[in-house]
Design a protein around this motif. Sequence first.
Motif, PDB file in Angstrom:
ATOM      1  N   ALA A   1       0.701  -1.323   0.144  1.00  0.00           N
ATOM      2  CA  ALA A   1      -0.023   0.062   0.227  1.00  0.00           C
ATOM      3  C   ALA A   1       0.936   1.200   0.104  1.00  0.00           C
ATOM      4  O   ALA A   1       2.159   1.077   0.234  1.00  0.00           O
ATOM      5  N   VAL A   2       0.104   2.389  -0.413  1.00  0.00           N
ATOM      6  CA  VAL A   2       1.034   3.742  -0.265  1.00  0.00           C
ATOM      7  C   VAL A   2       0.578   4.492   0.510  1.00  0.00           C
ATOM      8  O   VAL A   2      -0.933   5.000   0.351  1.00  0.00           O
ATOM      9  N   ALA A   3       1.359   5.285   1.642  1.00  0.00           N
ATOM     10  CA  ALA A   3       0.441   6.475   2.300  1.00  0.00           C
ATOM     11  C   ALA A   3       1.231   7.836   1.814  1.00  0.00           C
ATOM     12  O   ALA A   3       2.534   7.815   1.562  1.00  0.00           O
ATOM     13  N   GLN A   4       0.135   8.755   1.722  1.00  0.00           N
ATOM     14  CA  GLN A   4       0.794  10.152   1.563  1.00  0.00           C
ATOM     15  C   GLN A   4       0.443  11.244   2.499  1.00  0.00           C
ATOM     16  O   GLN A   4      -0.598  11.807   2.149  1.00  0.00           O
ATOM     17  N   PRO A   5       1.093  11.196   3.394  1.00  0.00           N
ATOM     18  CA  PRO A   5       0.879  11.893   4.689  1.00  0.00           C
ATOM     19  C   PRO A   5       1.163  13.510   4.025  1.00  0.00           C
ATOM     20  O   PRO A   5       1.913  13.912   3.346  1.00  0.00           O
ATOM     21  N   HIS A   6       0.250  14.356   4.970  1.00  0.00           N
ATOM     22  CA  HIS A   6       0.490  15.751   4.586  1.00  0.00           C
ATOM     23  C   HIS A   6       1.114  16.510   5.806  1.00  0.00           C
ATOM     24  O   HIS A   6       1.362  17.551   5.662  1.00  0.00           O
ATOM     25  N   THR A   7       0.971  15.879   7.158  1.00  0.00           N
ATOM     26  CA  THR A   7       1.187  16.629   8.231  1.00  0.00           C
ATOM     27  C   THR A   7       2.215  15.784   8.993  1.00  0.00           C
ATOM     28  O   THR A   7       2.237  14.561   8.943  1.00  0.00           O
ATOM     29  N   ILE A   8       2.812  16.348   9.929  1.00  0.00           N
ATOM     30  CA  ILE A   8       3.560  15.447  11.160  1.00  0.00           C
ATOM     31  C   ILE A   8       2.621  14.542  11.813  1.00  0.00           C
ATOM     32  O   ILE A   8       2.930  13.381  11.998  1.00  0.00           O
ATOM     33  N   GLU A   9       1.420  15.134  12.190  1.00  0.00           N
ATOM     34  CA  GLU A   9       0.428  14.333  12.710  1.00  0.00           C
ATOM     35  C   GLU A   9      -0.270  13.155  12.140  1.00  0.00           C
ATOM     36  O   GLU A   9      -0.460  12.047  12.487  1.00  0.00           O
ATOM     37  N   ASP A  10      -0.247  13.096  10.761  1.00  0.00           N
ATOM     38  CA  ASP A  10      -0.407  12.126   9.941  1.00  0.00           C
ATOM     39  C   ASP A  10       0.712  10.843   9.848  1.00  0.00           C
ATOM     40  O   ASP A  10       0.295   9.917  10.070  1.00  0.00           O
ATOM     41  N   VAL A  11       2.024  11.424  10.048  1.00  0.00           N
ATOM     42  CA  VAL A  11       3.168  10.491  10.206  1.00  0.00           C
ATOM     43  C   VAL A  11       2.849   9.675  11.326  1.00  0.00           C
ATOM     44  O   VAL A  11       3.253   8.650  11.519  1.00  0.00           O
ATOM     45  N   GLN A  12       2.765  10.451  12.303  1.00  0.00           N
ATOM     46  CA  GLN A  12       2.500  10.051  13.731  1.00  0.00           C
ATOM     47  C   GLN A  12       1.626   8.994  13.776  1.00  0.00           C
ATOM     48  O   GLN A  12       1.587   7.798  14.225  1.00  0.00           O
ATOM     49  N   ALA A  13       0.399   9.259  13.446  1.00  0.00           N
ATOM     50  CA  ALA A  13      -0.937   8.373  13.413  1.00  0.00           C
ATOM     51  C   ALA A  13      -0.520   7.078  12.524  1.00  0.00           C
ATOM     52  O   ALA A  13      -0.928   5.775  12.978  1.00  0.00           O
ATOM     53  N   LEU A  14       0.165   7.312  11.397  1.00  0.00           N
ATOM     54  CA  LEU A  14       0.620   6.143  10.467  1.00  0.00           C
ATOM     55  C   LEU A  14       1.494   5.374  11.161  1.00  0.00           C
ATOM     56  O   LEU A  14       1.367   3.977  11.263  1.00  0.00           O
ATOM     57  N   MET A  15       2.646   5.759  11.793  1.00  0.00           N
ATOM     58  CA  MET A  15       3.578   4.849  12.613  1.00  0.00           C
ATOM     59  C   MET A  15       2.881   4.133  13.695  1.00  0.00           C
ATOM     60  O   MET A  15       3.346   3.049  13.875  1.00  0.00           O
ATOM     61  N   ALA A  16       2.125   4.960  14.277  1.00  0.00           N
ATOM     62  CA  ALA A  16       1.560   4.094  15.626  1.00  0.00           C
ATOM     63  C   ALA A  16       0.570   3.008  15.301  1.00  0.00           C
ATOM     64  O   ALA A  16       0.834   1.784  15.675  1.00  0.00           O
ATOM     65  N   ALA A  17      -0.325   3.272  14.132  1.00  0.00           N
ATOM     66  CA  ALA A  17      -1.140   2.192  13.340  1.00  0.00           C
ATOM     67  C   ALA A  17      -0.180   0.933  12.952  1.00  0.00           C
ATOM     68  O   ALA A  17      -0.623   0.073  13.162  1.00  0.00           O
ATOM     69  N   ALA A  18       0.806   1.565  12.149  1.00  0.00           N
ATOM     70  CA  ALA A  18       1.595   0.373  11.466  1.00  0.00           C
ATOM     71  C   ALA A  18       2.311  -0.536  12.839  1.00  0.00           C
ATOM     72  O   ALA A  18       2.509  -1.722  12.341  1.00  0.00           O
ATOM     73  N   THR A  19       2.793   0.192  13.587  1.00  0.00           N
ATOM     74  CA  THR A  19       3.421  -0.605  14.737  1.00  0.00           C
ATOM     75  C   THR A  19       2.737  -1.602  15.439  1.00  0.00           C
ATOM     76  O   THR A  19       2.866  -3.039  15.730  1.00  0.00           O
ATOM     77  N   ALA A  20       1.321  -1.088  15.800  1.00  0.00           N
ATOM     78  CA  ALA A  20       0.296  -1.813  16.561  1.00  0.00           C
ATOM     79  C   ALA A  20      -0.276  -3.024  15.651  1.00  0.00           C
ATOM     80  O   ALA A  20      -0.408  -4.210  16.057  1.00  0.00           O
ATOM     81  N   ALA A  21      -0.095  -2.738  14.341  1.00  0.00           N
ATOM     82  CA  ALA A  21      -0.667  -3.850  13.405  1.00  0.00           C
ATOM     83  C   ALA A  21       0.561  -4.704  12.894  1.00  0.00           C
ATOM     84  O   ALA A  21       0.467  -5.889  12.133  1.00  0.00           O
ATOM     85  N   GLY A  22       1.693  -4.615  13.129  1.00  0.00           N
ATOM     86  CA  GLY A  22       2.997  -5.219  12.748  1.00  0.00           C
ATOM     87  C   GLY A  22       3.315  -5.284  11.236  1.00  0.00           C
ATOM     88  O   GLY A  22       3.893  -6.184  10.859  1.00  0.00           O
ATOM     89  N   VAL A  23       2.875  -3.997  10.547  1.00  0.00           N
ATOM     90  CA  VAL A  23       3.213  -3.713   9.387  1.00  0.00           C
ATOM     91  C   VAL A  23       4.428  -2.914   9.094  1.00  0.00           C
ATOM     92  O   VAL A  23       4.523  -2.064   9.621  1.00  0.00           O
TER      93      VAL A  23
END
Length: 462
Positions: free
Chosen positions: A43-65
């Motif tokens: 998949a591809v994520a295109q964050p616009h903000t630091i908050e987008d990146v933080q949310a993405l990384m926290a969710a990816a870590t929780a999901a083990g992706v």
Amino acid sequence: MTGLAQLSEQMAARLGSRWITHEAGRAQFMAAEGHHEARLPDAVAQPHTIEDVQALMAAATAAGVPVVPLGVGTSLEGNAGAVGGAVSIDLSRMDRVLEVAAEDLLCVVEPGVTREALNEELRATGLFFPIDPGANATIGGMISTRASGTNAVRYGTMRENVLALKVVLPDGTLIRTGSRARKSAAGYDLTHLFTGSEGTLGLVVEATVRLHGIPEAVLAGSWGFSDLDGAVRTVIETIQSGIAVARMELLDPVAIRACNAYAGLSLPEQPTLFVELHGSPRSIQEQREQLEAIGSSHGAAALTMSADRDEQRRLWRARHAALPAARAMLPDAVTWSTDICVPISKLAEAIRHARAAIDDAGLLAPILGHVGDGNYHVFFVLRRDDPASWDKARAVNEGLINYALSVGGTCTGEHGIGIGKRAALLREHGEDAVALMRRIKAAVDPAGLMNPGKVFMREAGA
């Protein structure tokens, strides 16, 4: 629900159309500028903000992706490929220049700002950002590989020009490293830990970088030599003499032939230096005279230089187009670009060794590079359907690395390790040093989700 499905549900809700899962969309982010096999991200994520990146990384870590940061995909050692499946995080939309502090000679940028866009933004200030790897890379990507380029002999590499970072760690935590001050003795140097880590420790989401004054006068031109050794000896003596050249690029006859055909130049097919001088009109004239005195004892032709900016741009556009120019030398060719860096005193022998190894193997491969700081490149020009030539190129590449290491050099001056030079990293630093690097990686990224498969060889069972 799988980890990827769990992550997709969360990110589709947050990012909308900036969360890409259809194959045609993902195929645009395969990061295949180099010769390594292109990898389709999950998949591809295109964050616009630091908050987008933080949310993405926290969710990816929780999901083990696993995740892989991506700028504009100009890396050459597979640094941004989705090895083994991963989510590519396209940071190119985080492309704002946040602040220009002219009095402090610095600016603050998001990671997706390209070097050309930054310098266009700075034009009215009388300042410029000097790191010039050739490709119009993003600042974040250049930090990731500790990039260098044509100006490094005078202005340094990314290592010398990054002052501070904001980094999102794998669990979504945002940290700041460094400061706006020119030096600091406060704690571990985390800024330079992340600079060159190739996205294996965290995601750079903001950078404070040094700027430099646009020089009062610039002279640039080409300088032919009767043989390769004479050109390299001129470089060595120039650096040892302390002449403050801004750029000093070497192109061997094969590289000149490629650039002539591709960029419409008519330079003699001989070892050639592209030279640029910065300073006052008087100082650059003095530098030119010193250069000519050195070159005259090493078989130099006339040093042809111009102050005309259009002519200078034409010359450097040709140099920057050397990679596609090499690729155009054979129909349907692939280029394998490798870079080596050696102590300046060993440069002449290193390039002689490289040219002999290439010729003995019967390969087509221009040699060129930022020889003012001991860094040279070989572009192997290969056909996909000629496995014998690929085997020869691998052998030559290993020989170039081994020679560099034997004289105190490094397997890469600016491209980074990626997947292409992981074994060479072990030879260069030894098992104990690489084991320490692994422990640092494990401390910051215990689940091993940040750009997996890069820098280190995968351990058994991983």
